[in-house]
Design a protein around this motif. Structure first.
Motif, PDB file in Angstrom:
ATOM      1  N   SER A   3       0.836  -1.206   0.000  1.00 40.70           N
ATOM      2  CA  SER A   3       0.000   0.000   0.000  1.00 40.70           C
ATOM      3  C   SER A   3       0.866   1.249   0.000  1.00 40.70           C
ATOM      4  O   SER A   3       1.929   1.275   0.633  1.00 40.70           O
ATOM      5  CB  SER A   3      -0.894   0.007   1.251  1.00 40.70           C
ATOM      6  N   LEU A  29      -2.041   4.505   4.867  1.00 41.61           N
ATOM      7  CA  LEU A  29      -1.929   3.961   6.214  1.00 41.61           C
ATOM      8  C   LEU A  29      -1.471   4.988   7.238  1.00 41.61           C
ATOM      9  O   LEU A  29      -1.985   5.042   8.357  1.00 41.61           O
ATOM     10  CB  LEU A  29      -0.946   2.778   6.218  1.00 41.61           C
ATOM     11  N   VAL A  85       1.019   2.802  13.210  1.00 43.30           N
ATOM     12  CA  VAL A  85       0.712   1.986  12.034  1.00 43.30           C
ATOM     13  C   VAL A  85       1.483   0.672  12.087  1.00 43.30           C
ATOM     14  O   VAL A  85       0.942  -0.401  11.808  1.00 43.30           O
ATOM     15  CB  VAL A  85       1.036   2.765  10.735  1.00 43.30           C
ATOM     16  N   LEU A 120      -0.015  -3.157  12.081  1.00 43.19           N
ATOM     17  CA  LEU A 120       0.387  -4.148  11.083  1.00 43.19           C
ATOM     18  C   LEU A 120       1.018  -5.380  11.724  1.00 43.19           C
ATOM     19  O   LEU A 120       1.098  -6.435  11.089  1.00 43.19           O
ATOM     20  CB  LEU A 120       1.357  -3.526  10.080  1.00 43.19           C
ATOM     21  N   PHE A 156      -7.541   1.821   8.914  1.00 41.26           N
ATOM     22  CA  PHE A 156      -6.914   2.638   7.871  1.00 41.26           C
ATOM     23  C   PHE A 156      -7.985   3.162   6.922  1.00 41.26           C
ATOM     24  O   PHE A 156      -8.102   2.706   5.781  1.00 41.26           O
ATOM     25  CB  PHE A 156      -5.867   1.819   7.110  1.00 41.26           C
ATOM     26  N   THR A 177      -7.807   3.958   3.117  1.00 43.17           N
ATOM     27  CA  THR A 177      -7.761   2.868   2.139  1.00 43.17           C
ATOM     28  C   THR A 177      -9.173   2.637   1.617  1.00 43.17           C
ATOM     29  O   THR A 177     -10.030   2.103   2.319  1.00 43.17           O
ATOM     30  CB  THR A 177      -7.215   1.580   2.783  1.00 43.17           C
TER      31      THR A 177
END
Length: 202
Positions: free
Chosen positions: A64, A69, A88, A92, A172, A175
């Motif tokens: 991405s 993000l 972030v 993840l 996020f 997105t």
């Protein structure tokens, strides 16, 4: 397990042959873009997810633009920016939550996060010379991507009926869509997921 994802573009090649025949010059232009690491022309709001389910092994590869993000793509110089990058990264590092793997008895066997933003945050204060070099490189590329690669061991893969990205879209919100390429027990498929339609079936 890594070779499965490396084989993915070749497995999906038949899906792209029609587009390739559309114009050789256009294909060459796209190839040149691909060589420079662009993510479909680095489209903000869009991400890519490759999935391979092979026996008990499940592999996910998310790519991405950092904008989706983190909210920016420049070097994280301020304390606020560094905090965003750290947040972030923390999200993840929780793939079982992001991809809602509540079935199949899956556990993470390997995960790798890659991004220029993460590399800069790891350097800490020891960056007098390297920071200038990285900062210059960052300006040259203009874009920063984030890649997350996960390998899971699923004890009951037959129970793994679907993948739910609801939590990923929630965490996020920038997105807007995720282009998915999936190779699973029922063959291969390509689809687009959104916050309104966040699930796929294996």
């Amino acid at each position: 397990m890594r070779r499965l994802l490396l084989a993915l573009p070749f497995a999906l090649l038949p899906l792209a042959t029609g587009a390739a025949e559309h114009g050789h010059a256009h294909a060459e232009h796209e190839h040149a873009q691909d060589e420079h690491g662009s993510l479909n022309a680095h489209e903000h709001g869009a991400a890519q997810l490759n999935i391979v389910l092979d026996g008990k092994a499940l592999e996910l590869q998310l790519e991405s633009p950092a904008m989706n993000l983190v909210g920016f793509e420049h070097a994280a110089n301020s304390a606020a920016d560094k905090a965003k990058v750290a947040a972030v990264r923390n999200h993840l590092q929780q793939p079982l939550t992001l991809f809602s793997l509540s079935a199949g008895e899956c556990s993470v066997s390997q995960q790798t996060l890659e991004s220029p933003l993460f590399a800069e945050s790891e350097q800490g204060h020891d960056h007098d010379h390297d920071h200038d070099h990285d900062h210059e490189k960052n300006h040259d590329s203009e874009h920063s991507d984030i890649q997350a690669h996960y390998t899971f061991n699923c004890q009951k893969p037959d129970d793994l009926q679907q993948l739910d990205l609801r939590e990923l879209f929630k965490r996020f919100p920038a997105t807007a869509k995720i282009q998915v390429q999936l190779i699973g027990p029922n063959g291969q498929q390509g689809l687009e997921l959104t916050a309104a339609q966040p699930t796929l079936r294996f």
